[in-house]
Structures are given as structure tokens and as C-alpha cells.
Design an enzyme around this catalytic site. Structure first.
Site, PDB file in Angstrom:
ATOM      1  N   ILE A 158      44.719  45.235  25.850  1.00  0.00           N
ATOM      2  CA  ILE A 158      44.357  46.377  26.396  1.00  0.00           C
ATOM      3  C   ILE A 158      42.934  46.755  26.527  1.00  0.00           C
ATOM      4  O   ILE A 158      42.219  46.799  25.521  1.00  0.00           O
ATOM      5  CB  ILE A 158      45.065  47.637  25.720  1.00  0.00           C
ATOM      6  CG1 ILE A 158      46.734  47.282  25.809  1.00  0.00           C
ATOM      7  CG2 ILE A 158      44.747  48.802  26.589  1.00  0.00           C
ATOM      8  CD1 ILE A 158      47.413  46.659  26.830  1.00  0.00           C
ATOM      9  N   ILE A 338      23.626  24.198  39.963  1.00  0.00           N
ATOM     10  CA  ILE A 338      22.333  24.155  40.531  1.00  0.00           C
ATOM     11  C   ILE A 338      21.220  24.408  39.319  1.00  0.00           C
ATOM     12  O   ILE A 338      20.458  23.766  39.545  1.00  0.00           O
ATOM     13  CB  ILE A 338      22.310  25.178  41.746  1.00  0.00           C
ATOM     14  CG1 ILE A 338      23.125  24.967  42.755  1.00  0.00           C
ATOM     15  CG2 ILE A 338      20.718  25.771  42.009  1.00  0.00           C
ATOM     16  CD1 ILE A 338      23.118  26.213  43.911  1.00  0.00           C
ATOM     17  N   GLY A 341      20.624  21.657  33.463  1.00  0.00           N
ATOM     18  CA  GLY A 341      20.857  21.751  31.828  1.00  0.00           C
ATOM     19  C   GLY A 341      20.630  23.361  31.626  1.00  0.00           C
ATOM     20  O   GLY A 341      21.162  23.805  30.699  1.00  0.00           O
ATOM     21  N   GLU A 364      45.132  41.851  35.421  1.00  0.00           N
ATOM     22  CA  GLU A 364      45.668  42.563  36.268  1.00  0.00           C
ATOM     23  C   GLU A 364      46.628  41.899  37.515  1.00  0.00           C
ATOM     24  O   GLU A 364      46.379  42.142  38.646  1.00  0.00           O
ATOM     25  CB  GLU A 364      44.686  43.433  37.250  1.00  0.00           C
ATOM     26  CG  GLU A 364      44.001  44.522  36.446  1.00  0.00           C
ATOM     27  CD  GLU A 364      43.556  45.725  37.224  1.00  0.00           C
ATOM     28  OE1 GLU A 364      43.844  45.928  38.317  1.00  0.00           O
ATOM     29  OE2 GLU A 364      42.519  46.134  36.529  1.00  0.00           O
ATOM     30  N   GLU A 368      49.008  33.505  39.953  1.00  0.00           N
ATOM     31  CA  GLU A 368      50.197  32.815  40.448  1.00  0.00           C
ATOM     32  C   GLU A 368      50.959  34.307  40.750  1.00  0.00           C
ATOM     33  O   GLU A 368      51.735  34.042  41.661  1.00  0.00           O
ATOM     34  CB  GLU A 368      50.942  32.345  39.104  1.00  0.00           C
ATOM     35  CG  GLU A 368      50.272  30.960  38.534  1.00  0.00           C
ATOM     36  CD  GLU A 368      48.795  30.993  38.278  1.00  0.00           C
ATOM     37  OE1 GLU A 368      48.526  32.011  37.596  1.00  0.00           O
ATOM     38  OE2 GLU A 368      48.007  29.922  38.326  1.00  0.00           O
TER      39      GLU A 368
HETATM   40  N1  COS Z   1      54.392  47.469  44.931  1.00  0.00           N
HETATM   41  C1  COS Z   1      55.178  48.195  44.901  1.00  0.00           C
HETATM   42  N2  COS Z   1      56.711  48.151  44.609  1.00  0.00           N
HETATM   43  C2  COS Z   1      56.781  47.082  43.965  1.00  0.00           C
HETATM   44  C3  COS Z   1      55.775  45.861  43.823  1.00  0.00           C
HETATM   45  C4  COS Z   1      54.686  46.034  44.413  1.00  0.00           C
HETATM   46  N3  COS Z   1      53.813  45.158  44.151  1.00  0.00           N
HETATM   47  N4  COS Z   1      56.613  44.952  43.018  1.00  0.00           N
HETATM   48  C5  COS Z   1      57.784  45.447  42.556  1.00  0.00           C
HETATM   49  N5  COS Z   1      57.852  46.758  43.073  1.00  0.00           N
HETATM   50  C6  COS Z   1      59.233  47.494  43.128  1.00  0.00           C
HETATM   51  C7  COS Z   1      60.336  46.757  43.961  1.00  0.00           C
HETATM   52  O1  COS Z   1      60.104  47.184  45.015  1.00  0.00           O
HETATM   53  C8  COS Z   1      61.371  47.274  42.995  1.00  0.00           C
HETATM   54  O2  COS Z   1      61.671  48.625  43.321  1.00  0.00           O
HETATM   55  P1  COS Z   1      63.150  48.769  44.264  1.00  0.00           P
HETATM   56  O3  COS Z   1      64.360  48.578  43.205  1.00  0.00           O
HETATM   57  O4  COS Z   1      63.109  50.514  44.268  1.00  0.00           O
HETATM   58  O5  COS Z   1      62.867  48.282  45.528  1.00  0.00           O
HETATM   59  C9  COS Z   1      61.127  47.219  41.540  1.00  0.00           C
HETATM   60  O6  COS Z   1      59.524  47.245  41.693  1.00  0.00           O
HETATM   61  C10 COS Z   1      61.189  46.005  40.776  1.00  0.00           C
HETATM   62  O7  COS Z   1      60.648  44.883  41.744  1.00  0.00           O
HETATM   63  P2  COS Z   1      61.092  43.308  41.075  1.00  0.00           P
HETATM   64  O8  COS Z   1      62.551  43.190  41.175  1.00  0.00           O
HETATM   65  O9  COS Z   1      60.626  42.548  42.197  1.00  0.00           O
HETATM   66  O10 COS Z   1      60.524  43.099  39.911  1.00  0.00           O
HETATM   67  P3  COS Z   1      60.192  41.858  39.173  1.00  0.00           P
HETATM   68  O11 COS Z   1      60.337  42.143  37.696  1.00  0.00           O
HETATM   69  O12 COS Z   1      61.133  40.601  39.701  1.00  0.00           O
HETATM   70  O13 COS Z   1      58.934  41.366  39.390  1.00  0.00           O
HETATM   71  C11 COS Z   1      56.268  41.760  39.502  1.00  0.00           C
HETATM   72  C12 COS Z   1      57.686  42.241  39.496  1.00  0.00           C
HETATM   73  C13 COS Z   1      56.399  40.071  38.815  1.00  0.00           C
HETATM   74  C14 COS Z   1      55.842  41.791  40.927  1.00  0.00           C
HETATM   75  C15 COS Z   1      55.591  42.414  38.616  1.00  0.00           C
HETATM   76  O14 COS Z   1      56.365  42.392  37.222  1.00  0.00           O
HETATM   77  C16 COS Z   1      54.153  42.091  38.356  1.00  0.00           C
HETATM   78  O15 COS Z   1      53.625  42.487  39.173  1.00  0.00           O
HETATM   79  N6  COS Z   1      53.612  41.520  37.072  1.00  0.00           N
HETATM   80  C17 COS Z   1      52.122  41.380  36.926  1.00  0.00           C
HETATM   81  C18 COS Z   1      51.975  42.623  36.275  1.00  0.00           C
HETATM   82  C19 COS Z   1      50.395  42.602  35.899  1.00  0.00           C
HETATM   83  O16 COS Z   1      49.692  42.660  36.697  1.00  0.00           O
HETATM   84  N7  COS Z   1      50.048  42.609  34.546  1.00  0.00           N
HETATM   85  C20 COS Z   1      48.767  42.722  34.207  1.00  0.00           C
HETATM   86  C21 COS Z   1      48.697  43.689  33.306  1.00  0.00           C
HETATM   87  S1  COS Z   1      47.425  45.053  33.563  1.00  0.00           S
HETATM   88  S2  COS Z   1      45.769  44.222  33.252  1.00  0.00           S
END
Ligand code: COS
Length: 381
Positions: A158, A338, A341, A364, A368
Site C-alpha cells: 500500500i 544511449i 556505461g 494499479e 495483463e
Molecule cells: N469499471 C466499472 N465497473 C467494473 C469494472 C470496471 N473497470 N470492472 C468490473 N466492474 C464491475 C462489473 O460490471 C460488475 O458489476 P455488475 O455485476 O453490476 O455488472 C462487477 O464490477 C464485478 O465485475 P467482474 O465480474 O468483471 O469482476 P472480476 O472479479 O471477474 O474481475 C477485474 C474484475 C479483474 C477487472 C478487477 O478485479 C480488476 O480490475 N483487478 C485489478 C485490480 C487492481 O488494479 N489492483 C491494483 C491494486 S491498486 S494499486
């Protein structure tokens, strides 16, 4: 309108932050990288410039402004000191913006003025040892009892945690519900039951301190939850969508600093009887860096402009994060090449930039995850 396609206000902001970046941030960057200490003086001066208030409601101490203005500021801060830009984005685009977007009037009145002035430091606590990319799988639990949520669990990686006065924290009331059980709480950093351990050994952006947060029967008032039941995950995704534009801008700043260092070096370093900038091999690298950096900047600006106009922007935000982090890495790689060393040794800026750039493909949302978000959005439409 000018060569940068910025309006008058945006250009003025760019000039102000660029001046601060050149005269202050870049001068201190190597020392902060070496010490790994939180850049309090940079943070205080960013606060004095009013930059922590960008995009935040003026009613609550913010300075208003657009997403375009925010990315202009974030790029310039990152150009001077990438680590300081991480502090800036975690504080503003994640923590402060979360409260701005989803807090109640009371929550905003209580927390935003301290955060927008920079007197209080904010963090955003989502990731856990077992839930990074798979954010819905988080396990930090909260049990509602006698006007409080009792929070137990561990967050990790965090940013700003060791200094944070305010932690926007995602918890679950029932992990079997998956993303539907997730709440977001505003947690004061000085509550009983919170231990923060600073995590050491970062490859880059070392002055952006990072911590593990352990909650042990931490009592958080129920009035500190943002929104009602089952909305925390969607709120979090919306905040991440917006913040990925800021990270894109940070990557452009890193790429631009690699480009500028390379141009300076190519003009002064001599080989085969003339500056290396006369060599086509160097010219081609510089041309590619400049082209990619400009393309990255325009992608960030497009995502920001869409958001400012209340148009869907999540796909473009993920494209910006994905592409710009790749460009930051590519430009950092070429800049070291560029410099030869010289560039492999500290304290040349490019040695630091190379290490700083790497994390942008990870935090963030990894590259992938950005591809997953982009593809899902395209295939769903
Ligand atoms: N924007 C808005 N809503 C989103 C969204 C997005 N980018 N991604 C998912 N949602 C919503 C979906 O629409 C769904 O809501 P509804 O049921 O109302 O439709 C809900 O969130 C769950 O979505 P989903 O089923 O797609 O969730 P998953 O667990 O399959 O996957 C991902 C979500 C992988 C996209 C998410 O976990 C993610 O972004 N992970 C990365 C997190 C991250 O950035 N971590 C870094 C930490 S902060 S430094």
C-alpha cells in the site's frame, strides 16, 4: 490553442508545474532515491501550489479543475521525480478522489479539506497478500457491531501507508459473496488496532514509501462506510478507471525525462570525432522515443477529455495505462542504451528512471489486467 493543443489555463498550469519540476523536484530526485525517505518537502510544496485539490470539489477545499489539468500536473511531477508522482497519485487519484466521488456530504466535509491541502496524507488499501489482480477475492473482514465495523486482516503493497492519516480500505462482510460483499471504509490511520510495517527493498520509486497494514480488531464507526451495501467493489473499479489515466500521465512524464536526458547526452558526448547525436543509430532511438512519448501523451489526453465530457472512458483509460507504461519502459531502456556505461551507474538520472519505470506495468492493474479490461469491453459491445 498552441503546439501542445492545450488551452490557456492548461498551458499556464503546465508552465508552473514544469518550472517547479525543473527547479525543485528533479534536483532532489537522486537524493530521495538513495535515501528512500518520504519526500515531505516535495509534498508540502505540491500542497502550497494547490495541486492536491485538482479535480476535487471546491466546496470541500479542492481547486476544482478538469481531468486534463490533473494529467498535465501529474506528467510534469513525474518528469521531475517519479517517486513523488506516485505519492501524488496514490493520495489524490485514489484516496482523495474516492471520497470526493463516493463520500457523503459529512464524510467529504470531515476528510477532504485536510487531504486537498496536503496536510493529511491519504492511502488506498485494496491489495492483500492473496488478492492483487483478483481484487474481488480480498479477505480483510468487517463485522458490524454496536455502531462499528470491527476490521481484521492484512493489506499489503500500500503506497503512502507508513505516513497515511486516512486510509480508504476495502473490506468484506462476507467473503463467500465475492465482489458483492465488499464495502469501502474511510479509516483514520491513528485508530487502535492498526499496525503499519514499512516494506523495504523496492527496485525503484524508492521515496514512495509502501507498507503492509495489519488490522487487529480495529473499530471503525459505521458512519465511515461509503455508500450502502454491495457497492464497494463497483466504486473501487470506477476510481481505478479514473486513476489509470493519472498513471498514464505519470508514464508520459517518465518517458519524457528519459528522452530529455538522452537528447542532452547525445549533444555533448563525443565518439568517432563528433557528438553521438550525429550517429544515425542514436538518432533513430531518439526519434522513436519522441514519437512514442507523444503518442502516449495523446492517448492519455483522449481518456482525460472523454472523462471531462462525461463520456465512457474506461477502455481508453486502460489503453492509456497499458500503452504508456510500455512506452515508459521502452524509453528508459533506450535512454540507458544511449548513455552506455555511464547510464548503468547511479546517480545518472537514466539509471534511476530505468528502475522507476518498471513498476508502472505492475501497479494499479498489471498490463495483463489492462488487456483483460480492454478486451472484455470490446467483446461485450
Ligand atoms: N469499471 C466499472 N465497473 C467494473 C469494472 C470496471 N473497470 N470492472 C468490473 N466492474 C464491475 C462489473 O460490471 C460488475 O458489476 P455488475 O455485476 O453490476 O455488472 C462487477 O464490477 C464485478 O465485475 P467482474 O465480474 O468483471 O469482476 P472480476 O472479479 O471477474 O474481475 C477485474 C474484475 C479483474 C477487472 C478487477 O478485479 C480488476 O480490475 N483487478 C485489478 C485490480 C487492481 O488494479 N489492483 C491494483 C491494486 S491498486 S494499486
Amino acid at each position: 490553442m498552441n503546439q501542445d493543443l492545450l488551452n490557456e489555463e492548461e498551458q499556464l498550469l503546465k508552465n508552473t508545474v514544469a518550472d517547479f519540476s525543473d527547479k525543485v523536484l528533479s534536483e532532489r530526485a537522486a537524493l530521495y532515491d538513495e535515501s528512500g525517505k518520504f519526500p515531505w518537502d516535495n509534498v508540502s510544496e505540491i500542497g502550497q501550489l494547490g495541486l492536491f485539490g485538482l479535480t476535487i470539489d471546491e466546496e470541500y477545499g479542492g481547486s476544482g479543475g478538469t481531468t486534463r489539468q490533473l494529467v498535465v500536473a501529474a506528467e510534469e511531477i513525474a518528469r521531475g521525480c517519479a517517486a513523488t508522482s506516485v505519492v501524488y497519485i496514490a493520495h489524490l487519484s485514489l484516496c482523495t478522489q474516492y471520497i470526493n466521488m463516493f463520500g457523503s456530504a459529512e464524510q467529504k466535509a470531515k476528510y477532504l479539506p485536510g487531504l486537498t491541502s496536503g496536510q493529511k496524507i491519504g492511502a488506498f488499501a485494496l491489495s492483500e497478500p492473496g488478492a492483487g489482480s483478483d481484487a474481488a477475492n480480498l479477505k480483510t473482514g468487517s463485522v458490524k457491531t454496536n455502531g462499528h465495523f470491527v476490521v481484521n486482516g492484512t493489506k499489503t503493497w500500500i503506497s503512502n501507508a507508513p505516513e497515511a492519516d486516512v486510509m480508504v480500505t476495502m473490506v468484506t462482510q462476507d467473503s463467500t459473496l465475492g465482489y458483492k460483499g465488499i464495502d469501502s471504509l474511510i479509516i483514520d490511520g491513528d485508530l487502535d488496532g492498526i499496525t503499519v510495517n514499512k516494506l523495504n527493498g523496492k527496485m525503484g520509486v524508492r521515496a514512495s514509501t509502501v507498507g503492509e497494514i495489519i488490522f487487529d480488531n480495529c473499530h471503525v464507526p459505521v458512519t465511515n462506510r461509503m455508500g450502502g451495501d454491495n457497492v464497494g467493489f463497483r466504486q473501487t473499479m470506477s476510481v481505478l478507471n479514473a486513476s489509470r489515466i493519472s498513471i498514464g500521465a505519470q508514464c508520459v512524464g517518465i518517458a519524457q525525462s528519459a528522452l530529455e536526458a538522452s537528447i542532452d547526452y547525445a549533444k555533448t558526448r563525443e565518439a568517432f570525432g563528433s557528438p553521438i547525436g550525429d550517429l544515425q543509430a542514436i538518432q533513430w532511438m531518439i526519434a522513436d522515443m519522441a514519437t512514442e512519448t507523444e503518442a502516449a501523451r495523446q492517448l492519455v489526453m483522449k481518456a482525460a477529455t472523454l472523462r471531462d465530457n462525461d463520456l465512457p472512458f474506461a477502455t481508453e483509460a486502460s489503453m492509456a495505462k497499458l500503452y504508456c507504461s510500455r512506452v515508459a519502459m521502452d524509453c528508459a531502456y533506450k535512454a540507458v542504451q544511449i548513455h552506455g556505461g555511464t547510464g548503468y551507474f547511479a546517480p545518472t538520472p537514466v539509471e534511476r528512471i530505468f528502475r522507476d519505470a518498471r513498476v508502472t506495468e505492475i501497479y494499479e492493474g498489471t498490463s495483463e489486467i489492462q488487456r483483460l479490461v480492454i478486451a472484455r469491453n470490446l467483446l461485450r459491445d
